[in-house]
Design a protein around this motif. Structure first.
Motif, PDB file in Angstrom:
ATOM      1  N   LEU A 194       0.830  -1.205   0.000  1.00 39.42           N
ATOM      2  CA  LEU A 194       0.000   0.000   0.000  1.00 39.42           C
ATOM      3  C   LEU A 194       0.862   1.252   0.000  1.00 39.42           C
ATOM      4  N   PHE A 195       1.830   1.336   0.910  1.00 43.19           N
ATOM      5  CA  PHE A 195       2.717   2.484   0.971  1.00 43.19           C
ATOM      6  C   PHE A 195       3.969   2.075   1.716  1.00 43.19           C
ATOM      7  N   HIS A 196       4.988   2.927   1.628  1.00 43.44           N
ATOM      8  CA  HIS A 196       6.254   2.633   2.269  1.00 43.44           C
ATOM      9  C   HIS A 196       6.548   3.711   3.298  1.00 43.44           C
ATOM     10  N   LEU A 197       6.830   3.304   4.517  1.00 44.02           N
ATOM     11  CA  LEU A 197       7.200   4.245   5.560  1.00 44.02           C
ATOM     12  C   LEU A 197       8.692   4.110   5.835  1.00 44.02           C
ATOM     13  N   PRO A 198       9.393   5.235   5.991  1.00 47.25           N
ATOM     14  CA  PRO A 198      10.819   5.130   6.304  1.00 47.25           C
ATOM     15  C   PRO A 198      11.018   4.575   7.710  1.00 47.25           C
ATOM     16  N   ASN A 199      12.065   3.825   7.883  1.00 46.64           N
ATOM     17  CA  ASN A 199      12.382   3.277   9.188  1.00 46.64           C
ATOM     18  C   ASN A 199      13.193   4.317   9.954  1.00 46.64           C
ATOM     19  N   THR A 200      12.618   4.859  11.008  1.00 45.91           N
ATOM     20  CA  THR A 200      13.297   5.895  11.795  1.00 45.91           C
ATOM     21  C   THR A 200      14.149   5.298  12.898  1.00 45.91           C
ATOM     22  N   GLY A 201      14.061   4.029  13.087  1.00 48.13           N
ATOM     23  CA  GLY A 201      14.843   3.378  14.129  1.00 48.13           C
ATOM     24  C   GLY A 201      14.078   3.240  15.439  1.00 48.13           C
ATOM     25  N   SER A 202      13.041   4.016  15.634  1.00 53.03           N
ATOM     26  CA  SER A 202      12.297   3.946  16.882  1.00 53.03           C
ATOM     27  C   SER A 202      11.312   2.779  16.883  1.00 53.03           C
ATOM     28  N   HIS A 203      10.841   2.416  15.737  1.00 54.02           N
ATOM     29  CA  HIS A 203       9.915   1.292  15.620  1.00 54.02           C
ATOM     30  C   HIS A 203      10.324   0.463  14.416  1.00 54.02           C
ATOM     31  N   GLN A 204      10.186  -0.806  14.558  1.00 48.06           N
ATOM     32  CA  GLN A 204      10.441  -1.691  13.438  1.00 48.06           C
ATOM     33  C   GLN A 204       9.120  -1.955  12.733  1.00 48.06           C
ATOM     34  N   SER A 214      -4.008   7.339   5.588  1.00 43.03           N
ATOM     35  CA  SER A 214      -3.196   7.410   4.365  1.00 43.03           C
ATOM     36  C   SER A 214      -4.063   7.398   3.114  1.00 43.03           C
ATOM     37  N   SER A 215      -5.094   6.550   3.109  1.00 43.76           N
ATOM     38  CA  SER A 215      -5.970   6.510   1.932  1.00 43.76           C
ATOM     39  C   SER A 215      -6.762   7.808   1.814  1.00 43.76           C
ATOM     40  N   GLY A 216      -7.148   8.390   2.969  1.00 45.04           N
ATOM     41  CA  GLY A 216      -7.826   9.687   2.940  1.00 45.04           C
ATOM     42  C   GLY A 216      -6.930  10.787   2.401  1.00 45.04           C
ATOM     43  N   SER A 217      -5.657  10.765   2.794  1.00 44.40           N
ATOM     44  CA  SER A 217      -4.737  11.783   2.289  1.00 44.40           C
ATOM     45  C   SER A 217      -4.501  11.606   0.792  1.00 44.40           C
ATOM     46  N   ALA A 218      -4.432  10.365   0.326  1.00 47.13           N
ATOM     47  CA  ALA A 218      -4.267  10.105  -1.104  1.00 47.13           C
ATOM     48  C   ALA A 218      -5.482  10.585  -1.887  1.00 47.13           C
ATOM     49  N   ALA A 219      -6.675  10.369  -1.327  1.00 49.65           N
ATOM     50  CA  ALA A 219      -7.895  10.830  -1.992  1.00 49.65           C
ATOM     51  C   ALA A 219      -7.917  12.348  -2.078  1.00 49.65           C
TER      52      ALA A 219
END
Length: 188
Positions: free
Chosen positions: A1-11, A27-32
């Protein structure tokens, strides 16, 4: 669906199912919202310019790499400059003004739309150089086109005395009176 960068705080996968669902919902609302953030004509122009870009890449043997991910920044700039010249010389569309070449603003709009497609697909904007500004060679190229563009042809204005004479001319015709009023309104 989408890719989130890994900030290191959460896997990835550390979120609960409810948290992932909530993120997907927003995310789907923002895409719309983003999809209706541009007009149909802007989207059509961007699609058209992207087709021209893809055709250009096919013409020069780069069809398999539309985002030029295997090229250096210098090579991307060189290819983008070549594409800009192909646009200028009417390779993919012709001048509606009969100039024999497309004007600088059309070339700029084309590469801006191609760059927007790069960014919309998570790629780096191909226009800037290492300083983050429009690549020097591309900036010079577009300025050269602008300097070579035909001068604007200005429309001659109607003398104010002629307008005054027309709109103050006496008449008994309701049609002519309405025409006088509309003419006056059209100028102001």
């Amino acid at each position: 669906l989408f890719h989130l960068p890994n900030t290191g705080s959460h896997q990835p996968g550390d979120q609960t199912a409810a948290q992932r669902a909530l993120l997907a919902y927003y995310s789907s609302g923002s895409a719309a919202a983003a999809s209706i953030g541009v007009t149909a004509s802007t989207t059509a122009a961007q699609d058209r310019h992207w087709r021209h870009w893809r055709q250009f890449l096919t013409d020069i043997g780069f069809a398999a790499d539309p985002f030029l991910t295997n090229q250096t920044a210098h090579q991307r700039t060189h290819i983008l400059c070549a594409f800009t010249h192909a646009v200028r010389t009417e390779r993919y569309s012709s001048s509606t003004r009969g100039y024999g070449s497309l004007v600088s603003s059309t070339c700029s709009a084309t590469i801006n739309n191609v760059a927007a497609t790069f960014v919309a697909n998570g790629q780096l904007d191909p226009r800037p150089d290492a300083t983050g500004k429009l690549a020097f060679v591309l900036r010079r190229q577009l300025q050269g086109y602008k300097n070579g563009d035909p001068a604007e042809r200005y429309q001659k204005s109607i003398p104010l005395t002629l307008l005054e004479q027309y709109t103050t001319q006496p008449s008994n015709s309701p049609y002519f009176k309405a025409l006088q009023q509309l003419t006056t309104l059209s100028f102001f």
